[in-house]
Write a protein that holds these residues in place. Sequence first.
Motif, PDB file in Angstrom:
ATOM      1  N   LYS B 142       0.848  -1.189   0.000  1.00  0.00           N
ATOM      2  CA  LYS B 142       0.000   0.000   0.000  1.00  0.00           C
ATOM      3  C   LYS B 142       0.884   1.240   0.000  1.00  0.00           C
ATOM      4  O   LYS B 142       2.023   1.192   0.462  1.00  0.00           O
ATOM      5  CB  LYS B 142      -0.869   0.022   1.271  1.00  0.00           C
ATOM      6  N   PRO B 143       0.372   2.370  -0.488  1.00  0.00           N
ATOM      7  CA  PRO B 143       1.186   3.585  -0.446  1.00  0.00           C
ATOM      8  C   PRO B 143       1.505   3.940   1.009  1.00  0.00           C
ATOM      9  O   PRO B 143       0.640   3.804   1.888  1.00  0.00           O
ATOM     10  CB  PRO B 143       0.281   4.651  -1.053  1.00  0.00           C
ATOM     11  N   ALA B 144       2.745   4.354   1.259  1.00  0.00           N
ATOM     12  CA  ALA B 144       3.096   4.816   2.594  1.00  0.00           C
ATOM     13  C   ALA B 144       2.329   6.111   2.846  1.00  0.00           C
ATOM     14  O   ALA B 144       2.043   6.870   1.918  1.00  0.00           O
ATOM     15  CB  ALA B 144       4.585   5.068   2.689  1.00  0.00           C
ATOM     16  N   ILE B 145       1.983   6.344   4.112  1.00  0.00           N
ATOM     17  CA  ILE B 145       1.324   7.613   4.437  1.00  0.00           C
ATOM     18  C   ILE B 145       2.320   8.454   5.214  1.00  0.00           C
ATOM     19  O   ILE B 145       2.792   8.047   6.286  1.00  0.00           O
ATOM     20  CB  ILE B 145       0.060   7.381   5.290  1.00  0.00           C
ATOM     21  N   MET B 146       2.677   9.603   4.653  1.00  0.00           N
ATOM     22  CA  MET B 146       3.658  10.461   5.310  1.00  0.00           C
ATOM     23  C   MET B 146       2.936  11.632   5.949  1.00  0.00           C
ATOM     24  O   MET B 146       2.241  12.386   5.266  1.00  0.00           O
ATOM     25  CB  MET B 146       4.698  10.902   4.294  1.00  0.00           C
ATOM     26  N   GLN B 147       3.091  11.725   7.283  1.00  0.00           N
ATOM     27  CA  GLN B 147       2.399  12.779   8.016  1.00  0.00           C
ATOM     28  C   GLN B 147       3.404  13.750   8.607  1.00  0.00           C
ATOM     29  O   GLN B 147       4.596  13.620   8.407  1.00  0.00           O
ATOM     30  CB  GLN B 147       1.560  12.141   9.146  1.00  0.00           C
ATOM     31  N   THR B 148       2.886  14.739   9.348  1.00  0.00           N
ATOM     32  CA  THR B 148       3.770  15.626  10.095  1.00  0.00           C
ATOM     33  C   THR B 148       3.719  15.181  11.552  1.00  0.00           C
ATOM     34  O   THR B 148       2.851  14.400  11.941  1.00  0.00           O
ATOM     35  CB  THR B 148       3.304  17.085  10.011  1.00  0.00           C
ATOM     36  N   HIS B 149       4.627  15.699  12.375  1.00  0.00           N
ATOM     37  CA  HIS B 149       4.617  15.324  13.791  1.00  0.00           C
ATOM     38  C   HIS B 149       3.273  15.703  14.421  1.00  0.00           C
ATOM     39  O   HIS B 149       2.668  14.926  15.158  1.00  0.00           O
ATOM     40  CB  HIS B 149       5.748  16.025  14.547  1.00  0.00           C
ATOM     41  N   GLY B 150       2.822  16.923  14.112  1.00  0.00           N
ATOM     42  CA  GLY B 150       1.554  17.362  14.667  1.00  0.00           C
ATOM     43  C   GLY B 150       0.385  16.611  14.038  1.00  0.00           C
ATOM     44  O   GLY B 150      -0.589  16.266  14.716  1.00  0.00           O
ATOM     45  N   GLY B 151       0.503  16.333  12.757  1.00  0.00           N
ATOM     46  CA  GLY B 151      -0.561  15.649  12.034  1.00  0.00           C
ATOM     47  C   GLY B 151      -0.754  14.218  12.498  1.00  0.00           C
ATOM     48  O   GLY B 151      -1.873  13.703  12.500  1.00  0.00           O
ATOM     49  N   ARG B 152       0.332  13.572  12.891  1.00  0.00           N
ATOM     50  CA  ARG B 152       0.225  12.192  13.376  1.00  0.00           C
ATOM     51  C   ARG B 152      -0.543  12.179  14.691  1.00  0.00           C
ATOM     52  O   ARG B 152      -1.446  11.367  14.894  1.00  0.00           O
ATOM     53  CB  ARG B 152       1.607  11.593  13.581  1.00  0.00           C
ATOM     54  N   ALA B 153      -0.226  13.107  15.562  1.00  0.00           N
ATOM     55  CA  ALA B 153      -0.944  13.197  16.832  1.00  0.00           C
ATOM     56  C   ALA B 153      -2.429  13.465  16.566  1.00  0.00           C
ATOM     57  O   ALA B 153      -3.303  12.865  17.198  1.00  0.00           O
ATOM     58  CB  ALA B 153      -0.334  14.304  17.692  1.00  0.00           C
ATOM     59  N   ARG B 154      -2.698  14.354  15.624  1.00  0.00           N
ATOM     60  CA  ARG B 154      -4.086  14.642  15.256  1.00  0.00           C
ATOM     61  C   ARG B 154      -4.783  13.380  14.775  1.00  0.00           C
ATOM     62  O   ARG B 154      -5.918  13.074  15.171  1.00  0.00           O
ATOM     63  CB  ARG B 154      -4.127  15.716  14.159  1.00  0.00           C
ATOM     64  N   ALA B 155      -4.086  12.650  13.908  1.00  0.00           N
ATOM     65  CA  ALA B 155      -4.688  11.447  13.330  1.00  0.00           C
ATOM     66  C   ALA B 155      -5.002  10.417  14.411  1.00  0.00           C
ATOM     67  O   ALA B 155      -6.053   9.770  14.390  1.00  0.00           O
ATOM     68  CB  ALA B 155      -3.753  10.856  12.277  1.00  0.00           C
ATOM     69  N   ILE B 156      -4.102  10.279  15.367  1.00  0.00           N
ATOM     70  CA  ILE B 156      -4.309   9.301  16.433  1.00  0.00           C
ATOM     71  C   ILE B 156      -5.448   9.745  17.337  1.00  0.00           C
ATOM     72  O   ILE B 156      -6.334   8.957  17.672  1.00  0.00           O
ATOM     73  CB  ILE B 156      -3.014   9.113  17.260  1.00  0.00           C
ATOM     74  N   GLU B 157      -5.449  11.023  17.714  1.00  0.00           N
ATOM     75  CA  GLU B 157      -6.464  11.515  18.656  1.00  0.00           C
ATOM     76  C   GLU B 157      -7.862  11.541  18.034  1.00  0.00           C
ATOM     77  O   GLU B 157      -8.865  11.353  18.716  1.00  0.00           O
ATOM     78  CB  GLU B 157      -6.093  12.911  19.162  1.00  0.00           C
ATOM     79  N   SER B 158      -7.925  11.765  16.747  1.00  0.00           N
ATOM     80  CA  SER B 158      -9.235  11.862  16.105  1.00  0.00           C
ATOM     81  C   SER B 158      -9.774  10.500  15.703  1.00  0.00           C
ATOM     82  O   SER B 158     -10.947  10.343  15.406  1.00  0.00           O
ATOM     83  CB  SER B 158      -9.149  12.733  14.851  1.00  0.00           C
ATOM     84  N   GLY B 159      -8.875   9.504  15.688  1.00  0.00           N
ATOM     85  CA  GLY B 159      -9.319   8.187  15.254  1.00  0.00           C
ATOM     86  C   GLY B 159      -9.012   7.908  13.800  1.00  0.00           C
ATOM     87  O   GLY B 159      -9.233   6.781  13.323  1.00  0.00           O
ATOM     88  N   ASP B 160      -8.501   8.882  13.065  1.00  0.00           N
ATOM     89  CA  ASP B 160      -8.137   8.650  11.666  1.00  0.00           C
ATOM     90  C   ASP B 160      -7.074   7.557  11.582  1.00  0.00           C
ATOM     91  O   ASP B 160      -7.074   6.752  10.663  1.00  0.00           O
ATOM     92  CB  ASP B 160      -7.579   9.933  11.027  1.00  0.00           C
ATOM     93  N   LEU B 161      -6.132   7.585  12.548  1.00  0.00           N
ATOM     94  CA  LEU B 161      -5.123   6.530  12.608  1.00  0.00           C
ATOM     95  C   LEU B 161      -5.443   5.652  13.807  1.00  0.00           C
ATOM     96  O   LEU B 161      -5.250   6.028  14.960  1.00  0.00           O
ATOM     97  CB  LEU B 161      -3.711   7.134  12.741  1.00  0.00           C
ATOM     98  N   GLN B 162      -5.984   4.497  13.543  1.00  0.00           N
ATOM     99  CA  GLN B 162      -6.409   3.574  14.576  1.00  0.00           C
ATOM    100  C   GLN B 162      -5.236   2.628  14.881  1.00  0.00           C
ATOM    101  O   GLN B 162      -4.783   1.914  14.012  1.00  0.00           O
ATOM    102  CB  GLN B 162      -7.623   2.815  14.052  1.00  0.00           C
ATOM    103  N   ILE B 163      -4.757   2.681  16.129  1.00  0.00           N
ATOM    104  CA  ILE B 163      -3.631   1.815  16.501  1.00  0.00           C
ATOM    105  C   ILE B 163      -4.137   0.635  17.320  1.00  0.00           C
ATOM    106  O   ILE B 163      -4.782   0.819  18.353  1.00  0.00           O
ATOM    107  CB  ILE B 163      -2.592   2.595  17.322  1.00  0.00           C
ATOM    108  N   ASP B 164      -3.846  -0.574  16.874  1.00  0.00           N
ATOM    109  CA  ASP B 164      -4.246  -1.759  17.625  1.00  0.00           C
ATOM    110  C   ASP B 164      -3.319  -1.985  18.815  1.00  0.00           C
ATOM    111  O   ASP B 164      -3.765  -2.166  19.942  1.00  0.00           O
ATOM    112  CB  ASP B 164      -4.251  -2.997  16.713  1.00  0.00           C
TER     113      ASP B 164
END
Lengths: 285, 512, 87
Positions: B142-164
């Motif tokens: 799959k294509p790698a997803i490249m985020q920013t430091h702040g964007g990764r935190a956003r993604a995790i907190e919002s649920g966009d990036l779901q970590i098992d």
Amino acid sequence: MLFMPGNNPSMLQDAAILGADSIILDLEDAVSLTEKDSARILVREALKTIDFSQVELVVRVNPMDTEFGPLDVDMIARVKPDTLLIPKANEEQIKIVDTMLDKIEAEEGYLAGSIKIIALIETALGLENVYNVIQASNRIVGVLLGGEDLTSDLGIERTKEGEEIFYARNKVATACRALKVDSIDTPFTDTNDFEGLAKDTAKAKSLGLTGKSAINPRQIEIIHSVFSPTEAELKHALKVLEVMQQAEKEGKGVCSLEGKMIDAPVINRARNTVALGRSLGLLER
Amino acid sequence: MATILGRELPDTVDGYGEVTPFKGACREGGVKTRKAVKLTSVNPHEQKVLDNLEQVFDKLNLKDGMTISFHHHLRNGDYVLNMVVDGLAKRGLKDLTVAASSIFPIHEPLVTHIENGVVTGLVANYISGPVAEAISKGKLKKPAIMQTHGGRARAIESGDLQIDVAFIAAPTADNYGNINGVYGDAACGTLGYAMADAEYADKTVAITDHLVPFPACPIQISQVFVDYVVQVESIGDAKGIVSGTTKITKDPVALIIAKRAAEVIKASGLVKDGMSFQTGAGGTSLAVAAELKDIMQREGVVGSFAAGGVTGYLVEMLEEGLFKTLFDVQCFDLKAISSFRNNSTHQAMSASMYGNPHTKGAVVNCLDIMILGATEIDTEFNVNVTTSSSGMIMGGSGGHSDTAAGAKLSIVVTNLMKARLPIIKDKVTTITTPGESIDVVVTERGIAVNPRRTDLIEKLRQANVPLLTIEELKIIAEKITGVPKTVQTLEKIVAVVEYRDGSVIDVVRQVY
Amino acid sequence: MRITKVAKAGTLESNDILIMVMSSKSDRVELELESIVLQQFGDVIERVILHKVQEMGVEGITIKAQDKGALDYTIGARVETAIKRAI
């Protein structure tokens, strides 16, 4: 005046923007014997291509009594550097170069005398005879004192304090002043000791030398700041000239400033200060 | 469709999903939701410590297709990511997504797992080394997803990036899962990039080589977020984590660039009591910090905070009283680690507090002056720090887009040319940070100000700072180097570049 | 003009190019070029090398070039030096 090795392409590219007034592209000590040809051709091509208009472009050729020197002059002069720096300079060598340049300038259609010479005084003979060396050619615009080789020739130790070159500095400064050419001090070789550099530069300035050579771009700022007149000095110098001009207008023979008479030596010093200030970009032209 | 920056993007990307195009920095604010986290409560007398990694894997409900996360505070000395992925591969797991805040050369074993289909997805803010090359050559499914430091935190907190499962390399941990980064052989200082993972992952595992009696002190990540603790022989190589003390460059051209940058900073009028400042860890960036230090000392200015990526140099500025405090998202060297440990004015910040645009205000919003780097810049001031000019992934935003968006004055310092390649182009190979966030470009041959910043142009003119247009700088470079041919890439998208808000600002295509 | 020896000039330092020349059995000019900026400047570098060879009137020569981002004038200078050393 900043020394740069002549065979190093990545340094040549940035030479003009490092803040030095003059760049010396070195074909002599900075280039090994097996690479003299390579360096000569590289410098020739660099001079044809790179924009050096912001600096005085000097090329240190090899001594005229080596197989390389004359080849250097022949190839490099044809691409019109501003100045050639002639090592181990003595009267004879200068005359040889002068004649070669006459011929080359004529062949290439350059203005006669447009390529200048700086004599590198670094032998006992050269030092003793510096007055005549300067007079050996009309192209001579200055003398550079080569402390390392000079002390080697004299068989004495070269030190940071520089007591051993006191006479040499004095003599060069005096002779150059008499013949109205620049006198450039020998480089300070400890590139990590900026305090020492400042002291050494101040010493040279106090003896009447008009400039200093550098072997590392990081030395340029300190050298400039030592040689540059302070704001107070500049203000005073400008005032002196202003008062003098005013007196001339009013037809007065003498003038004074702050209770002191302004005579010829004072005016002279003021003129020098203003000229130095201008060349360092401290004053509006 | 084209973004507002003129990049053509497909509506969807295979293996990524629907593409929300970039619409501008700070455009997508408003009401946001933090996701609700499901957790398994721990009763009194229950144990969290397991004997080894295999036991951890047994306890976790491991499935193909999971997303596992790692922080990069151990940088190029990290053993944990390889250890975990190797272990999961041996169990026959496939199709995993690795969400590592950054990837370094030490993570080379990941390439084999990528080739074997164990790992089919990667989410990271910075990718370097063999893994970057493998992705650029199209090996990741799959294509790698490249985020920013702040964007990764956003993604995790919002649920966009779901970590098992979040695997947290813990330089120190106690038996109930309290973690700190200041003690232990693999001490790394602050743990800014691990905080959101610990809080929002379904399961969080602390992997430590320094298990201490309860309770650990200090506590940087709390026991309430940690499910299991396991001790291993070593979590990382101290030599690869830090590089002694980072030093200011001696390169004369870099020093000239630093001086010019300092002139711009001075003329901006931002150097006054209460100012704030951030810079990178590279030689030129530190040289700018040194120049700024000189100016601050001469004028007796006391700043409010310096932020980053903290190096020993910033610590010195703190200790000399030039700043009241430091905000630290990661420690780059030993001096920074020991300062964080001992000095209460050296404060930690999580990646979210640092740069998440969807909180009630990140630290980058409070930043006055930011010094940045660039691989390429175009005439619209868009910056590329993701790919080299041959299209190969060699980095990523990290905090670049976050700080550029927040800072009052963002300055890119760079050589005008790097090995015959002009840094300034008509169009950058990949857009990481949009031009609207970049105010000034300082090179050794000239300074260009973003035309949007008429106020800055006026201030610099008044201070007699010579300015060129960015087009003029480009021409100066091309006169020296010649005009480079644009490098061709293949069609296949190998990485999606997400902006801080989760929109897509560009894509990276496969190299030949 | 033909060269008689194998010779090289230049270095592998940044912004330089290492040129090695040797005589080839054919009359042609053969060039093997490696460069860190091959995609962006490969064409230009090739042109500069071949132009200098032509300018010096050399035939039957094989050139191996390893470029580290040298500018055109450096490339020309190194080629000229190598050829002169090989005569």
